[in-house]
Scaffold this motif. Structure first.
Motif, PDB file in Angstrom:
ATOM      1  N   THR A  68       1.602  -9.643  -1.175  1.00  0.00           N
ATOM      2  CA  THR A  68       2.017  -8.313  -0.810  1.00  0.00           C
ATOM      3  C   THR A  68       3.319  -8.485  -0.049  1.00  0.00           C
ATOM      4  O   THR A  68       3.476  -9.419   0.722  1.00  0.00           O
ATOM      5  N   LEU A  69       4.307  -7.738  -0.281  1.00  0.00           N
ATOM      6  CA  LEU A  69       5.505  -7.513   0.485  1.00  0.00           C
ATOM      7  C   LEU A  69       5.710  -6.222   1.270  1.00  0.00           C
ATOM      8  O   LEU A  69       5.200  -5.135   0.983  1.00  0.00           O
ATOM      9  N   PRO A  70       6.573  -6.483   2.415  1.00  0.00           N
ATOM     10  CA  PRO A  70       6.900  -5.237   3.151  1.00  0.00           C
ATOM     11  C   PRO A  70       6.979  -4.023   2.388  1.00  0.00           C
ATOM     12  O   PRO A  70       7.975  -3.917   1.428  1.00  0.00           O
ATOM     13  N   ASP A  71       6.616  -3.167   2.957  1.00  0.00           N
ATOM     14  CA  ASP A  71       6.604  -1.495   1.907  1.00  0.00           C
ATOM     15  C   ASP A  71       6.703  -1.495   0.636  1.00  0.00           C
ATOM     16  O   ASP A  71       6.726  -0.534  -0.132  1.00  0.00           O
ATOM     17  N   VAL A  72       5.659  -2.511   0.089  1.00  0.00           N
ATOM     18  CA  VAL A  72       5.337  -2.534  -1.382  1.00  0.00           C
ATOM     19  C   VAL A  72       6.279  -2.162  -2.393  1.00  0.00           C
ATOM     20  O   VAL A  72       6.012  -0.915  -2.714  1.00  0.00           O
ATOM     21  N   PRO A  73       7.121  -2.839  -2.761  1.00  0.00           N
ATOM     22  CA  PRO A  73       8.089  -2.499  -4.019  1.00  0.00           C
ATOM     23  C   PRO A  73       7.062  -2.047  -5.086  1.00  0.00           C
ATOM     24  O   PRO A  73       6.011  -2.883  -5.650  1.00  0.00           O
ATOM     25  N   VAL A 149      -3.576   8.027   1.191  1.00  0.00           N
ATOM     26  CA  VAL A 149      -2.309   7.835   0.860  1.00  0.00           C
ATOM     27  C   VAL A 149      -1.836   6.330   0.606  1.00  0.00           C
ATOM     28  O   VAL A 149      -2.350   5.547   1.391  1.00  0.00           O
ATOM     29  N   ALA A 150      -1.265   5.983  -0.309  1.00  0.00           N
ATOM     30  CA  ALA A 150      -0.554   4.404  -0.790  1.00  0.00           C
ATOM     31  C   ALA A 150       0.847   4.830  -0.635  1.00  0.00           C
ATOM     32  O   ALA A 150       1.208   5.906  -1.573  1.00  0.00           O
ATOM     33  N   VAL A 151       1.725   4.285   0.043  1.00  0.00           N
ATOM     34  CA  VAL A 151       3.145   4.360   0.310  1.00  0.00           C
ATOM     35  C   VAL A 151       3.683   3.236  -0.250  1.00  0.00           C
ATOM     36  O   VAL A 151       3.425   2.070   0.040  1.00  0.00           O
ATOM     37  N   LEU A 152       4.973   3.285  -1.204  1.00  0.00           N
ATOM     38  CA  LEU A 152       5.288   2.123  -1.871  1.00  0.00           C
ATOM     39  C   LEU A 152       7.071   2.483  -1.795  1.00  0.00           C
ATOM     40  O   LEU A 152       7.382   3.605  -1.435  1.00  0.00           O
ATOM     41  N   ARG A 157      14.672   4.946  -6.631  1.00  0.00           N
ATOM     42  CA  ARG A 157      15.287   6.025  -6.054  1.00  0.00           C
ATOM     43  C   ARG A 157      15.572   5.860  -4.461  1.00  0.00           C
ATOM     44  O   ARG A 157      16.184   6.691  -3.775  1.00  0.00           O
ATOM     45  N   ASN A 158      15.707   4.465  -4.052  1.00  0.00           N
ATOM     46  CA  ASN A 158      16.166   3.809  -2.969  1.00  0.00           C
ATOM     47  C   ASN A 158      15.386   4.694  -1.675  1.00  0.00           C
ATOM     48  O   ASN A 158      15.892   5.278  -0.896  1.00  0.00           O
ATOM     49  N   LEU A 159      14.070   5.215  -1.994  1.00  0.00           N
ATOM     50  CA  LEU A 159      13.256   5.648  -0.999  1.00  0.00           C
ATOM     51  C   LEU A 159      11.781   5.232  -0.960  1.00  0.00           C
ATOM     52  O   LEU A 159      11.375   4.670  -2.275  1.00  0.00           O
ATOM     53  N   LYS A 160      11.067   5.486   0.052  1.00  0.00           N
ATOM     54  CA  LYS A 160       9.613   5.319  -0.097  1.00  0.00           C
ATOM     55  C   LYS A 160       9.148   6.417  -0.789  1.00  0.00           C
ATOM     56  O   LYS A 160       9.508   7.632  -0.638  1.00  0.00           O
ATOM     57  N   VAL A 161       7.984   6.394  -1.511  1.00  0.00           N
ATOM     58  CA  VAL A 161       7.330   7.301  -2.122  1.00  0.00           C
ATOM     59  C   VAL A 161       5.844   7.057  -1.791  1.00  0.00           C
ATOM     60  O   VAL A 161       5.418   6.083  -1.546  1.00  0.00           O
ATOM     61  N   GLY A 162       5.119   8.023  -2.105  1.00  0.00           N
ATOM     62  CA  GLY A 162       3.634   8.310  -1.909  1.00  0.00           C
ATOM     63  C   GLY A 162       2.803   8.691  -2.880  1.00  0.00           C
ATOM     64  O   GLY A 162       3.195   9.407  -3.545  1.00  0.00           O
ATOM     65  N   ILE A 163       1.677   8.124  -3.163  1.00  0.00           N
ATOM     66  CA  ILE A 163       0.675   8.396  -3.839  1.00  0.00           C
ATOM     67  C   ILE A 163      -0.364   8.952  -3.153  1.00  0.00           C
ATOM     68  O   ILE A 163      -1.035   8.328  -2.254  1.00  0.00           O
ATOM     69  N   SER A 164      -0.733  10.151  -3.220  1.00  0.00           N
ATOM     70  CA  SER A 164      -1.761  11.088  -2.309  1.00  0.00           C
ATOM     71  C   SER A 164      -3.129  11.558  -3.081  1.00  0.00           C
ATOM     72  O   SER A 164      -2.484  12.512  -4.045  1.00  0.00           O
ATOM     73  N   SER A 165      -4.212  10.867  -2.862  1.00  0.00           N
ATOM     74  CA  SER A 165      -5.270  11.663  -3.587  1.00  0.00           C
ATOM     75  C   SER A 165      -6.526  11.174  -2.480  1.00  0.00           C
ATOM     76  O   SER A 165      -6.579   9.990  -2.326  1.00  0.00           O
ATOM     77  N   PRO A 166      -7.486  11.863  -2.554  1.00  0.00           N
ATOM     78  CA  PRO A 166      -8.867  11.564  -1.841  1.00  0.00           C
ATOM     79  C   PRO A 166      -9.315  10.599  -2.607  1.00  0.00           C
ATOM     80  O   PRO A 166     -10.331   9.746  -1.804  1.00  0.00           O
TER      81      PRO A 166
END
Length: 399
Positions: A68-73, A149-152, A157-166
């Motif tokens: 695992t790396l910081p911010d999960v590439p 949420v899982a943030v990667l 995109r040069n941004l953090k993105v999120g996967i959001s689901s219960p």
């Protein structure tokens, strides 16, 4: 207004000193082949190794994914999932900070449903249950142990993105504050400030009409009676414990308050959502390569100042919880706390170049799910005022 509340949480949440020793018993009820997700540093830690012994003593086969790396590439999650398929896990255990827990969620998703993380960006795009997840945080900040949420980080995109689901909410969370005792001051401050920001943004998020089905249609429904309870509890716990945990890391009571505060904040924002501080931090973080918690905490007093005309009752409630005179005293009190624990007070000091303010403004406005959750509208011109204020360190221009 009718009473309306939503909370989504792990099936089992265990909190307390020494509770990590229950991992084997909890895991044995969920699977037989455990993929344990952590990072390179923790993989050789004695407490981590002891938890692996508990798992094996409980009869589980164990494989460790320590990449695992910081911010999960995004690419790292894809590679890890490809490697893990040969082991055929039926349980994923995340042990570590927020990135380790987010990586565990992402792997549980990819191993269950295939495809790539990009196919699940956004809300409610996970098609069904993922592999069971046990989350064991070793920092007190993100609340990922209880959130959907899982943030990667997506380099394209040069941004953090999120996967959001219960479906991404861990099946079980083990929150043992002993695991945070060795957390250094700087990380304690950044993580704890992140948690306090989560709680404040959840408590002051927009309140939506509680139409039947809203909790099925949206991951983040806005503030509600249940999320407010956890948010206020989190604010009180973090106010009481965070500065002490930073100055005296061996204070077990302060560590427990901060960890419980972070978990409660996760329960709150996991349904209420976050807002403008997070929207602005995403492009700021991409440009400055600074920790997420430092960015959102830097921004929080300015966002609160912008929202102040809309959130007067919430500020009064916070004032009572933290023991300051009135709602008008809350914003300077929060800003002072952040300053005392080392959070940069302006975007300039965070490292943002002045010539990138326009870009930050434009990018922030595109993160609709967060901007729409802000209690006071933020059209582009006002977003520019807010970013300017946070850069210059002048909350008065937001009055």
């Amino acid at each position: 207004m009718s009473l309306f509340g939503v909370i989504r949480a792990p099936r089992e949440l265990v909190f307390g000193s020494g509770q990590r020793h229950a991992l084997g018993q909890i895991a044995a009820g969920l699977g037989r082949r455990a993929l344990v997700v952590t990072d390179e540093r923790l993989a050789s830690d004695k407490e981590f190794l002891a938890m692996l012994v508990h798992l094996r003593d409980a009869g589980l086969e164990v494989e460790v994914e320590s990449g695992t790396l910081p911010d999960v590439p995004v690419t790292s999650a894809i590679i890890a999932a490809d490697h893990a398929r040969a082991f055929s896990p039926d349980l994923v255990i995340g042990i570590g900070g927020g990135s380790c827990l987010d990586m565990a969620k992402c792997l549980a998703l990819l191993l269950a449903h295939g495809k790539s993380p990009q196919d699940y960006y956004g809300e409610n795009l996970v098609p069904g249950p993922v592999l069971p997840i046990i989350a064991i945080p070793t920092t007190a900040g993100t609340g990922s142990e209880v959130t959907p949420v899982a943030v990667l980080s997506d380099s394209a995109r040069n941004l953090k993105v999120g996967i959001s689901s219960p479906y991404l909410i861990p099946t079980a969370a083990i929150c043992d504050p002993d695991l945070t005792m060795s957390c250094p001051r700087g990380l304690t401050a950044i993580a704890g400030a992140d948690a306090l920001t989560h709680a404040i943004e959840a408590f002051s998020a927009i309140r939506r009409s509680p139409d039947a089905g809203i909790a099925q249609q949206r991951v983040f429904v806005g503030k509600n009676a249940a999320s407010d309870h956890f948010a206020l509890q989190a604010i009180g716990l973090l106010w009481e414990g965070l500065e002490t945990a930073c100055t005296n890391g061996g204070d077990a009571s302060a560590r427990a308050n901060v960890m419980m505060g972070a978990t409660y904040a996760g329960l709150a924002f996991g349904v209420a959502g976050t807002a403008a501080a997070h929207a602005i931090q995403y492009p700021v973080g991409a440009l400055t390569q600074t920790p997420h918690g430092a960015g959102v905490a830097c921004l929080m007093p300015y966002v609160m100042a912008w929202n102040a005309p809309t959130i007067a009752p919430e500020l009064e409630s916070i004032a009572q919880v933290i023991g300051v005179g009135s709602g008008a005293d809350v914003i300077p009190a929060i800003a002072d706390l952040f300053g005392r624990i080392g959070i940069p007070p302006t975007l300039r000091e965070l490292g943002l170049a002045e010539d990138r303010i326009d870009w930050v403004t434009e990018q922030s406005c595109t993160i609709a799910r967060l901007i729409q959750n802000n209690p006071r509208p933020l059209p582009a011109a006002d977003m520019r005022r807010l970013v300017d204020a946070a850069f210059a360190g002048d909350r008065t221009i937001l009055a």
